[in-house]
Design a protein around this motif. Structure first.
Motif, PDB file in Angstrom:
ATOM      1  N   ARG A 214       9.444 -12.174  -4.830  1.00 36.51           N
ATOM      2  CA  ARG A 214       8.167 -12.915  -4.874  1.00 36.51           C
ATOM      3  C   ARG A 214       7.645 -13.017  -3.449  1.00 36.51           C
ATOM      4  NH1 ARG A 214       6.920 -16.133  -9.337  1.00 36.51           N
ATOM      5  NH2 ARG A 214       8.481 -15.973 -10.981  1.00 36.51           N
ATOM      6  N   THR A 215       6.378 -12.731  -3.275  1.00 35.70           N
ATOM      7  CA  THR A 215       5.820 -12.796  -1.926  1.00 35.70           C
ATOM      8  C   THR A 215       4.332 -13.133  -2.003  1.00 35.70           C
ATOM      9  OG1 THR A 215       5.528 -11.554   0.110  1.00 35.70           O
ATOM     10  CG2 THR A 215       5.467 -10.269  -1.888  1.00 35.70           C
ATOM     11  N   LYS A 216       3.679 -13.138  -0.847  1.00 33.38           N
ATOM     12  CA  LYS A 216       2.232 -13.437  -0.849  1.00 33.38           C
ATOM     13  C   LYS A 216       1.457 -12.131  -0.705  1.00 33.38           C
ATOM     14  CE  LYS A 216       2.640 -17.981   1.303  1.00 33.38           C
ATOM     15  NZ  LYS A 216       3.368 -18.116   2.559  1.00 33.38           N
ATOM     16  N   THR A 217       0.233 -12.138  -1.175  1.00 37.43           N
ATOM     17  CA  THR A 217      -0.590 -10.935  -1.054  1.00 37.43           C
ATOM     18  C   THR A 217      -1.254 -10.894   0.333  1.00 37.43           C
ATOM     19  OG1 THR A 217      -2.459 -12.093  -1.994  1.00 37.43           O
ATOM     20  CG2 THR A 217      -1.105 -10.818  -3.530  1.00 37.43           C
ATOM     21  N   GLY A 218      -1.858  -9.757   0.642  1.00 32.30           N
ATOM     22  CA  GLY A 218      -2.671  -9.654   1.870  1.00 32.30           C
ATOM     23  C   GLY A 218      -2.103  -8.727   2.929  1.00 32.30           C
ATOM     24  N   LEU A 219      -0.771  -8.592   2.995  1.00 33.48           N
ATOM     25  CA  LEU A 219      -0.173  -7.735   4.027  1.00 33.48           C
ATOM     26  C   LEU A 219       0.740  -6.716   3.362  1.00 33.48           C
ATOM     27  CD1 LEU A 219       0.979 -10.464   6.595  1.00 33.48           C
ATOM     28  CD2 LEU A 219      -1.101  -9.055   6.725  1.00 33.48           C
ATOM     29  N   LYS A 220       0.809  -5.544   3.961  1.00 31.47           N
ATOM     30  CA  LYS A 220       1.814  -4.581   3.516  1.00 31.47           C
ATOM     31  C   LYS A 220       3.128  -4.984   4.185  1.00 31.47           C
ATOM     32  CE  LYS A 220       2.278   0.152   2.374  1.00 31.47           C
ATOM     33  NZ  LYS A 220       1.370   1.126   1.788  1.00 31.47           N
ATOM     34  N   ARG A 221       4.158  -5.149   3.381  1.00 33.57           N
ATOM     35  CA  ARG A 221       5.406  -5.686   3.946  1.00 33.57           C
ATOM     36  C   ARG A 221       6.495  -4.631   4.007  1.00 33.57           C
ATOM     37  NH1 ARG A 221       4.296 -11.346   3.966  1.00 33.57           N
ATOM     38  NH2 ARG A 221       2.438 -11.578   2.714  1.00 33.57           N
ATOM     39  N   PHE A 222       7.233  -4.684   5.092  1.00 36.70           N
ATOM     40  CA  PHE A 222       8.384  -3.793   5.302  1.00 36.70           C
ATOM     41  C   PHE A 222       9.585  -4.713   5.495  1.00 36.70           C
ATOM     42  CE2 PHE A 222       4.592  -1.611   6.529  1.00 36.70           C
ATOM     43  CZ  PHE A 222       4.763  -0.318   6.063  1.00 36.70           C
ATOM     44  N   LEU A 223      10.240  -5.036   4.398  1.00 40.38           N
ATOM     45  CA  LEU A 223      11.251  -6.086   4.461  1.00 40.38           C
ATOM     46  C   LEU A 223      12.650  -5.494   4.507  1.00 40.38           C
ATOM     47  CD1 LEU A 223       9.625  -8.580   1.917  1.00 40.38           C
ATOM     48  CD2 LEU A 223       9.324  -8.416   4.396  1.00 40.38           C
TER      49      LEU A 223
END
Ligand code: AMP
Ligand code: MG
Length: 454
Positions: free
Chosen positions: A391-400
């Motif tokens: 689960r995460t927030k929208t708006g950024l492309k994430r590289f986790l």
């Protein structure tokens, strides 16, 4: 916020990557040098490598067995007379070793197919037929397989013409291109260079990449940090990444959050082929990197990317004008002036160690590869099944940071537990990054997700 940041702007991940690639295409690599073949591992070829003869240089058997004429095997089993043997390294002279109708020649893997044969039958599909044809048992002693065990062989399975050998020149013709200029030498490329007799290879000299860490709290790694100080890990992780990308890192002194000293060190860094800065690119009062680069008439291509970690990443260049040393007296006319030094690119990477490492891989690496003479490579994402929901927030492309585990076809990936972009320990436990598009809030377990290996 500096005026520079507001003009250059924050772009999407894809736009940022394209901008780097577009600039990377225009850079020229350093001169070439010749090195011993194995010293060329990881280096970039400065000249193409061509085949010095046909590959394979002869019709090469790929099985141990018998060289035959396929037409002789219309009826199975077939009995063929053994008229010779060719092992790897032998040259079967047509005058003494030719397969005529009804005949076979024992042949080993890697040996040259004799004249007249058009296929190889695997030894597993044959049996000694000696007993039936040779009344003298002394000639037929067969224990295990030997191609000349008897004078005749029984073929139990048919083969088509062309089976079990590689015809001369089908892998490559003499003078055909085998390795492109701009190719990084890995073990497979080393094998090719070796196979055409290159004991030395022409490679590009490694570009020099300056690494400049900034921050009043940052101290050298052999210092004992005071309570609020931290050791300079970024210069070392970056130097390691620079080396792995095929360049020579040049670690500069730590720059304090103070304009004058920062400028001196930036100017020193711009003498290298590329400058990597860490820290000082966020919105804080003492984040001075962009301002000082602005004083040096830098051109900014982006001053942020819609990614996490690493949003404040900066990419730009100091043009020839900014770098040219201004002659103090008797300034020559424009025509007589020596050619302007090439423009130098820089990346301002965020100081948080995980952000530094991720933004290096995403943006700095392709520029370093181009400076090293490499043909630009697209960024490739693999896919794996997600082990537990994200689960995460929208708006950024994430590289986790994530851990890819499992065995054989059962690979699955799960996020590493982490405390955010400063958590180097979490990154060290991870072996990849899960890539989450900016429009996703929830990704369920079992979904195939893109990932970037590290
Ligand atoms: P900055 O990008 O300068 O705002 O720094 C963000 C965070 O990264 C801060 O917690 C810094 O202490 C840390 N940091 C900055 N530079 C380094 C460095 N060279 N090595 C390790 N951590 C750093
Ligand atoms: Mg800082």
């Amino acid at each position: 916020m500096s005026s520079i940041a507001s003009t250059a702007g924050i772009v999407s991940f894809e736009q940022a990557r394209r901008l780097v690639e577009v600039h990377a295409v225009g850079v020229s690599p350093a001169q070439a040098e010749s090195v011993e073949l194995l010293d060329g591992l990881g280096r970039v070829l400065a000249e193409e490598i061509v085949a010095d003869r046909d590959f394979p240089p002869f019709d090469r058997a790929t099985r141990d067995g018998y060289a035959v004429r396929a037409a002789d095997l219309a009826k199975i089993p077939a009995r063929l007379e053994i008229v010779g043997e060719v092992k790897a390294g032998d040259w079967p002279e047509p005058s003494s070793c030719t397969v005529r109708p009804g005949q076979a020649v024992g042949i080993m893997t890697g040996a040259s197919l004799p004249t007249g044969a058009d296929a190889v039958v695997m030894v597993e599909h044959t049996a000694s037929a000696a007993q039936e044809f040779h009344p003298d048992p002394a000639q037929n002693a067969t224990s295990g397989w030997s191609p000349l065990a008897g004078r005749f062989v029984e073929i139990q399975r048919a083969v088509a013409a062309g089976e079990n050998f590689v015809p001369r020149g089908t892998e490559a013709r003499a003078a055909q291109l085998l390795l492109n200029r701009g190719r990084r030498l890995d073990h497979a490329a080393i094998a090719i260079a070796a196979s055409v007799g290159k004991s030395r290879v022409p490679v590009f000299r490694k570009p020099r990449v300056a690494v400049l860490s900034t921050g009043d709290e940052v101290v050298e790694i052999d210092a004992t940090p005071r309570p609020a100080q931290i050791r300079n890990s970024n210069s070392y992780s970056l130097a390691a990444q620079v080396s792995a990308a095929g360049a020579e890192p040049v670690r500069l002194a730590i720059a304090p959050d103070e304009r004058r000293r920062l400028r001196v060190l930036i100017e020193e860094g711009l003498e290298c082929d590329l400058l990597l800065l860490t820290g000082g690119v966020s919105m804080g009062k003492y984040d001075l990197v962009e301002q000082v680069l602005g004083q040096l008439k830098a051109e900014f291509y982006f001053t942020g990317a819609q990614i996490q970690p690493g949003k404040p990443v900066v990419f730009g260049s100091c043009g020839a004008g900014a770098l040219a040393r201004v002659p103090s007296t008797n300034s020559p006319s424009a025509r007589e002036r020596p050619p302007a030094p090439p423009k130098k690119y820089f990346f301002g990477l965020p100081g948080n160690p995980v952000s530094t490492m991720v933004t290096f891989e995403l943006f700095a690496r392709p520029m370093i590869e181009a400076l090293a003479g490499m043909t630009p490579q697209p960024l490739l994402f693999l896919r794996a099944r997600l082990k537990s929901e994200i689960r995460t927030k929208t708006g950024l492309k994430r590289f986790l940071p994530a851990v890819l585990s499992g065995e054989f076809e059962n690979a699955e990936v799960e996020l590493a537990r982490w405390q955010g972009s400063g958590d180097i320990a979490a990154l060290a436990r991870a072996n990849c990054y899960v890539v989450i598009p900016p429009d996703r809030e929830r990704i369920e377990a079992g979904e195939w997700v893109p990932l970037l290996m590290r």
